[in-house]
Design a protein around this motif. Structure first.
Motif, PDB file in Angstrom:
ATOM      1  N   ILE A  30       0.844  -1.192   0.000  1.00 38.11           N
ATOM      2  CA  ILE A  30       0.000   0.000   0.000  1.00 38.11           C
ATOM      3  C   ILE A  30       0.881   1.243   0.000  1.00 38.11           C
ATOM      4  CG2 ILE A  30      -1.802   1.274   1.221  1.00 38.11           C
ATOM      5  CD1 ILE A  30      -2.763  -1.381   0.115  1.00 38.11           C
ATOM      6  N   ARG A  31       0.663   2.140  -0.966  1.00 43.27           N
ATOM      7  CA  ARG A  31       1.433   3.389  -1.069  1.00 43.27           C
ATOM      8  C   ARG A  31       0.572   4.619  -0.796  1.00 43.27           C
ATOM      9  NH1 ARG A  31       4.443  -0.266  -1.046  1.00 43.27           N
ATOM     10  NH2 ARG A  31       5.870  -0.984  -2.670  1.00 43.27           N
ATOM     11  N   GLY A  32      -0.733   4.466  -0.809  1.00 43.33           N
ATOM     12  CA  GLY A  32      -1.649   5.586  -0.600  1.00 43.33           C
ATOM     13  C   GLY A  32      -3.070   5.121  -0.863  1.00 43.33           C
ATOM     14  N   ASP A  92      -6.706  14.051  -8.389  1.00 41.77           N
ATOM     15  CA  ASP A  92      -6.805  15.377  -7.781  1.00 41.77           C
ATOM     16  C   ASP A  92      -8.225  15.751  -7.376  1.00 41.77           C
ATOM     17  OD1 ASP A  92      -4.110  15.647  -8.114  1.00 41.77           O
ATOM     18  OD2 ASP A  92      -4.254  16.697 -10.041  1.00 41.77           O
ATOM     19  N   SER A  93      -9.219  15.165  -8.044  1.00 41.02           N
ATOM     20  CA  SER A  93     -10.620  15.464  -7.716  1.00 41.02           C
ATOM     21  C   SER A  93     -11.202  14.455  -6.731  1.00 41.02           C
ATOM     22  CB  SER A  93     -11.470  15.498  -8.983  1.00 41.02           C
ATOM     23  OG  SER A  93     -11.392  14.250  -9.660  1.00 41.02           O
ATOM     24  N   LEU A  94     -10.322  13.704  -6.046  1.00 39.27           N
ATOM     25  CA  LEU A  94     -10.704  12.715  -5.028  1.00 39.27           C
ATOM     26  C   LEU A  94     -11.516  11.565  -5.609  1.00 39.27           C
ATOM     27  CD1 LEU A  94     -11.587  14.895  -1.891  1.00 39.27           C
ATOM     28  CD2 LEU A  94      -9.445  13.750  -2.442  1.00 39.27           C
ATOM     29  N   GLU A  95     -11.387  11.321  -6.914  1.00 39.06           N
ATOM     30  CA  GLU A  95     -12.011  10.147  -7.522  1.00 39.06           C
ATOM     31  C   GLU A  95     -11.057   8.968  -7.409  1.00 39.06           C
ATOM     32  OE1 GLU A  95     -15.030   9.649  -8.758  1.00 39.06           O
ATOM     33  OE2 GLU A  95     -15.649  11.687  -8.244  1.00 39.06           O
ATOM     34  N   ALA A  96     -11.586   7.813  -7.053  1.00 45.11           N
ATOM     35  CA  ALA A  96     -10.746   6.637  -6.851  1.00 45.11           C
ATOM     36  C   ALA A  96     -10.426   5.975  -8.186  1.00 45.11           C
ATOM     37  CB  ALA A  96     -11.447   5.645  -5.929  1.00 45.11           C
ATOM     38  N   ARG A  97      -9.126   5.785  -8.446  1.00 48.35           N
ATOM     39  CA  ARG A  97      -8.723   5.042  -9.636  1.00 48.35           C
ATOM     40  C   ARG A  97      -8.973   3.555  -9.396  1.00 48.35           C
ATOM     41  NH1 ARG A  97      -4.041   8.235  -8.579  1.00 48.35           N
ATOM     42  NH2 ARG A  97      -3.960  10.137  -9.844  1.00 48.35           N
ATOM     43  N   ALA A  98      -9.200   2.814 -10.485  1.00 48.72           N
ATOM     44  CA  ALA A  98      -9.502   1.383 -10.340  1.00 48.72           C
ATOM     45  C   ALA A  98      -8.354   0.653  -9.664  1.00 48.72           C
ATOM     46  CB  ALA A  98      -9.801   0.770 -11.708  1.00 48.72           C
ATOM     47  N   VAL A  99      -7.128   0.903 -10.146  1.00 49.25           N
ATOM     48  CA  VAL A  99      -5.930   0.303  -9.548  1.00 49.25           C
ATOM     49  C   VAL A  99      -4.876   1.394  -9.429  1.00 49.25           C
ATOM     50  CG1 VAL A  99      -4.150  -1.463  -9.730  1.00 49.25           C
ATOM     51  CG2 VAL A  99      -6.439  -1.934 -10.616  1.00 49.25           C
ATOM     52  N   SER A 100      -4.469   1.720  -8.221  1.00 51.76           N
ATOM     53  CA  SER A 100      -3.477   2.781  -8.031  1.00 51.76           C
ATOM     54  C   SER A 100      -2.908   2.691  -6.634  1.00 51.76           C
ATOM     55  CB  SER A 100      -4.115   4.160  -8.250  1.00 51.76           C
ATOM     56  OG  SER A 100      -3.172   5.190  -8.047  1.00 51.76           O
ATOM     57  N   GLY A 107      -1.303   0.540  -5.069  1.00 53.32           N
ATOM     58  CA  GLY A 107      -1.534  -0.713  -4.361  1.00 53.32           C
ATOM     59  C   GLY A 107      -2.977  -0.964  -3.982  1.00 53.32           C
ATOM     60  N   MET A 108      -3.860   0.012  -4.168  1.00 53.62           N
ATOM     61  CA  MET A 108      -5.268  -0.132  -3.811  1.00 53.62           C
ATOM     62  C   MET A 108      -6.060  -0.596  -5.032  1.00 53.62           C
ATOM     63  SD  MET A 108      -5.462   0.729  -0.592  1.00 53.62           S
ATOM     64  CE  MET A 108      -7.182   1.042  -0.301  1.00 53.62           C
ATOM     65  N   VAL A 109      -6.992  -1.533  -4.790  1.00 50.16           N
ATOM     66  CA  VAL A 109      -7.831  -2.092  -5.848  1.00 50.16           C
ATOM     67  C   VAL A 109      -9.268  -2.086  -5.360  1.00 50.16           C
ATOM     68  CG1 VAL A 109      -8.317  -4.113  -7.293  1.00 50.16           C
ATOM     69  CG2 VAL A 109      -5.961  -3.584  -6.652  1.00 50.16           C
ATOM     70  N   LEU A 150      -4.183 -10.147  -6.285  1.00 49.23           N
ATOM     71  CA  LEU A 150      -3.225 -11.258  -6.269  1.00 49.23           C
ATOM     72  C   LEU A 150      -2.022 -10.958  -7.162  1.00 49.23           C
ATOM     73  CD1 LEU A 150      -5.724 -14.255  -6.377  1.00 49.23           C
ATOM     74  CD2 LEU A 150      -4.293 -13.567  -4.451  1.00 49.23           C
ATOM     75  N   LYS A 151      -2.264 -10.272  -8.269  1.00 49.67           N
ATOM     76  CA  LYS A 151      -1.148  -9.909  -9.158  1.00 49.67           C
ATOM     77  C   LYS A 151      -0.203  -8.926  -8.457  1.00 49.67           C
ATOM     78  CE  LYS A 151      -2.348  -9.185 -13.423  1.00 49.67           C
ATOM     79  NZ  LYS A 151      -2.836  -8.498 -14.648  1.00 49.67           N
ATOM     80  N   ILE A 152      -0.774  -7.965  -7.741  1.00 43.69           N
ATOM     81  CA  ILE A 152       0.045  -6.990  -7.005  1.00 43.69           C
ATOM     82  C   ILE A 152       0.845  -7.684  -5.905  1.00 43.69           C
ATOM     83  CG2 ILE A 152      -0.056  -5.003  -5.443  1.00 43.69           C
ATOM     84  CD1 ILE A 152      -2.473  -4.023  -7.060  1.00 43.69           C
ATOM     85  N   ARG A 153       0.200  -8.613  -5.196  1.00 42.51           N
ATOM     86  CA  ARG A 153       0.904  -9.328  -4.138  1.00 42.51           C
ATOM     87  C   ARG A 153       2.024 -10.205  -4.701  1.00 42.51           C
ATOM     88  NH1 ARG A 153       1.372  -7.461   0.541  1.00 42.51           N
ATOM     89  NH2 ARG A 153       2.180  -9.500   1.094  1.00 42.51           N
ATOM     90  N   CYS A 154       1.823 -10.765  -5.912  1.00 47.42           N
ATOM     91  CA  CYS A 154       2.897 -11.544  -6.548  1.00 47.42           C
ATOM     92  C   CYS A 154       4.112 -10.674  -6.819  1.00 47.42           C
ATOM     93  CB  CYS A 154       2.389 -12.169  -7.846  1.00 47.42           C
ATOM     94  SG  CYS A 154       1.234 -13.530  -7.596  1.00 47.42           S
ATOM     95  N   GLU A 155       3.876  -9.440  -7.285  1.00 45.09           N
ATOM     96  CA  GLU A 155       4.991  -8.515  -7.529  1.00 45.09           C
ATOM     97  C   GLU A 155       5.679  -8.143  -6.224  1.00 45.09           C
ATOM     98  OE1 GLU A 155       3.349  -5.219  -9.590  1.00 45.09           O
ATOM     99  OE2 GLU A 155       2.855  -6.351 -11.412  1.00 45.09           O
ATOM    100  N   GLU A 156       4.875  -7.934  -5.168  1.00 42.56           N
ATOM    101  CA  GLU A 156       5.436  -7.542  -3.873  1.00 42.56           C
ATOM    102  C   GLU A 156       6.301  -8.654  -3.297  1.00 42.56           C
ATOM    103  OE1 GLU A 156       5.939  -4.970  -0.535  1.00 42.56           O
ATOM    104  OE2 GLU A 156       5.160  -4.618  -2.552  1.00 42.56           O
TER     105      GLU A 156
END
Length: 485
Positions: free
Chosen positions: A46-48, A53-61, A63-65, A389-395
Motif C-alpha cells: 500500500i502506497r496511498g 486530484d478530484s478525489l475520484e478513486a482510480r480502479a488500480v493505483s 496498491g489499492m484495488v 493477487l497480481k500486485i501481491r505476486c509482484e510484492e
C-alpha cells in the motif's frame, strides 16, 4: 514541572547529546553502515489511497484495488485531516473480513506523510497488566496529537575557505584547529575544539563546501558545494549539489520548527531520566497533574504564537475488542479540544458489547455509534481479486503463469482472499524446489491440497469429530442426533 520551558531545546539537541555522550564513554569503536532490511507485510504494497486530484478513486493505483466508494469517502476525511478541520471526530470502517479496511487505514497513513502523527493499535492491546485501560488509551490518543514548536536559533552559515587541524605529535591530547568561513561580504576565522573537529570529520567537510553550524547545539549540516569550486579538478560524483555562496552576515537568526507528539512531552516531564525514557520504553503511568500542567503550558505557547497543534490520527483495529469502560472513556475523550481523529475498524455484525449482555451493531454502544461517520466496505469482485493477487505476486517477487493466477483467483472466490495470498509464497517455494522460476497450476494445486482453508477444515471436523478430544455434539430437536455442520 521543571524543565518544560526547555523541552523543545532538549528534543532538538537529543541526537547530538546522545552521540556526544557515547563518544566520550566509548572510544576506538568500529562504525559500520547497517543495511536497511525490507520486510514484506500484509499491507506493505500500500502506497496511498489511489485517488486523483478530484478525489475520484482510480480502479488500480498505489496498491489499492476496488472499494471506490470507501476510498472516496476516506479521501474526503483525509483532506479534512490535512486541513485540521476534523479533529475530535470518529470514523468507523465496517465490512466483512478481507475487504480492505486495514488497507484503507494504511493508505490514509501513507498519504498523511511524516508531519502528521499516525498511531495504530489493536483493540486487544489495552488489556495489559502494566497500566490501566484508560491510561493505555490516553497515551495512544496523546501520541496521535502533534505540536509544532517554533524556535528562533542562531546559526553560522558560510563557505569553507580552509580547515587547519593540529594533532599532537605524541598522538595523545586534545586536537585543536581553525576554520575559515566566508560569505560574499565577509570572512572570519573560528577556533575549533575536539568535538567540532570530530563533527567536521564525520560530515566530511572540506574546502569549498557550504555549511551551517547551530550555535546552540554545535550541529554541523553540509548544504552543498560552492559554485565557485565547480570548475576545480576535484573528483565529484553525480549526486554532488552545487549552491551559491551565502550572502550577508555569517551569523544569522533562523526560525526552526520542531514537530513532536504530546505524549513525548509527557514522558520527558514525568520521568527522572527525562528524554532517555523515550529510548528505554519505560513510560509507565503518567500522573494527571503532569498532563494538566503540560496542557496549560501548551495553551500559553499557542497564545504567544510559539506553537500550534497538529491533530493526527489514532487507528484502532478490531475495535469490538474494547469493553464498555473503554467505549465510555472514548465518548468523553472525543469531546476534548485536543483530540485526534479516531479511525476504527470492525468486521462484526450485531453482537454483544464486550463486558455487557446487551447487543449492538458492530459491538459498539449506540451513543458512540451516533458520534461516528461510517464507511462501509463490500466484498471484492473476481476481477478485483485477480488484480490484488497480481500486485501481491509482484510484492513477494513471485512469478505466476496466467493459468495459475486464474486458479488462485478461483480459490480466493471460493475460500478467502487471505488464504489465497498465503498460497502465493508457498507455491513459489514449491516451484523453486523443482527449479522453476514460474509458478504453474501444479504448484498451486499441491499447496492447496497440503494446506487447508477454514471451510475444508470445518468439514473434516464434522466428519471425524468423534476422534477429537472434548468433542461436543450438538443435538437436533432433542433427538440426540448430531447436526451436519
Amino acid at each position: 514541572m521543571h524543565g518544560i520551558q526547555y523541552m523543545y531545546i532538549l528534543l532538538y539537541s537529543l541526537s547530538v547529546s546522545v552521540l556526544n555522550q557515547a563518544g566520550t564513554q566509548v572510544k576506538n569503536v568500529e562504525v559500520r553502515d547497517i543495511a536497511r532490511i525490507e520486510r514484506i507485510g500484509a499491507h506493505s504494497h500500500i502506497r496511498g489511497l489511489g485517488l486523483d486530484d478530484s478525489l475520484e478513486a482510480r480502479a488500480v493505483s498505489q496498491g489499492m484495488v476496488g472499494q471506490q466508494m470507501a476510498r472516496r469517502a476516506a479521501g474526503v476525511v483525509l483532506g479534512m485531516i490535512k486541513e485540521g478541520k476534523i479533529a475530535g471526530r470518529a470514523v468507523l470502517l465496517a465490512g466483512p473480513p478481507g475487504t480492505g479496511k486495514t488497507a484503507i487505514a494504511m493508505g490514509i497513513s501513507k498519504s498523511l506523510g511524516k508531519d502528521t502523527p499516525f498511531t495504530a493499535m489493536a483493540g486487544s492491546e489495552i488489556y495489559s497488566l502494566e497500566m490501566s485501560k484508560t491510561e493505555a488509551l490516553t497515551q495512544a490518543i496523546r501520541k496521535s496529537i502533534g505540536i509544532r514548536i517554533k524556535e528562533e536559533t542562531e546559526i553560522i552559515e558560510g563557505e569553507v575557505v580552509e580547515i587547519q587541524v593540529e594533532r599532537p605529535a605524541t598522538g595523545v591530547g586534545a586536537k585543536v584547529g581553525k576554520l575559515t568561513l566566508k560569505t560574499t561580504e565577509m570572512e572570519t576565522v573560528y577556533d575549533l575544539g575536539t568535538k567540532m573537529i570530530d563533527a567536521l570529520t564525520k560530515e566530511k567537510v572540506q574546502s569549498g563546501d557550504v555549511i551551517t553550524i547551530d550555535k546552540a547545539t554545535g550541529k554541523i549540516s553540509r548544504i552543498g558545494r560552492s559554485f565557485t569550486r565547480a570548475r576545480d579538478y576535484d573528483a565529484t560524483g553525480p549526486q554532488t549539489r552545487f549552491v551559491q555562496c551565502p550572502e550577508g552576515e555569517l551569523q544569522k537568526r533562523k526560525e526552526v520548527v520542531h514537530t513532536v507528539s504530546i505524549h513525548e512531552i509527557d514522558v520527558i516531564n514525568s520521568r527522572t531520566h527525562g528524554f532517555l525514557a523515550l529510548f528505554s520504553g519505560d513510560t509507565g503511568e503518567i500522573k494527571p497533574e503532569v498532563r494538566e500542567q503540560i496542557n496549560t503550558k501548551i495553551a500559553e505557547w499557542r497564545e504567544e504564537g510559539k506553537a500550534e497543534i497538529s491533530p493526527g490520527v489514532l487507528f484502532i483495529d478490531e475495535v469490538h475488542m474494547l469493553d464498555i469502560e473503554c467505549f465510555s472513556f472514548l465518548n468523553r475523550a472525543l469531546e476534548d479540544e485536543m483530540a485526534p481523529v479516531v479511525i476504527m475498524a470492525t468486521n462484526r455484525g450485531i453482537t454483544n458489547i464486550r463486558g455487557t449482555n446487551y447487543t449492538s451493531p458492530h459491538g459498539i454502544p449506540i451513543d458512540l455509534l451516533d458520534r461516528m461517520i461510517i464507511i462501509s466496505t463490500s466484498q471484492y469482485r473476481e476481477s478485483e481479486l485477480r488484480e490484488i493477487l497480481k500486485i501481491r505476486c509482484e510484492e513477494e517477487d513471485c512469478e505466476l503463469s496466467d493459468d495459475a493466477l486464474t486458479v488462485l483467483t478461483r480459490i480466493a472466490m471460493e475460500t478467502s482472499l487471505r488464504y489465497a495470498i498465503q498460497l502465493i509464497t508457498l507455491a513459489g517455494l514449491v516451484s523453486r524446489r523443482r527449479k522453476s522460476n514460474e509458478v504453474e497450476i501444479e504448484d498451486v494445486k499441491k499447496v492447496y491440497s497440503l494446506f487447508l482453508d477454514e471451510g475444508r477444515s470445518t468439514q473434516i471436523l464434522s466428519e471425524y469429530q468423534d476422534q477429537y478430544l472434548y468433542d461436543q455434539k450438538p443435538d437436533v430437536g432433542g433427538g440426540g442426533e448430531p447436526m451436519d455442520m
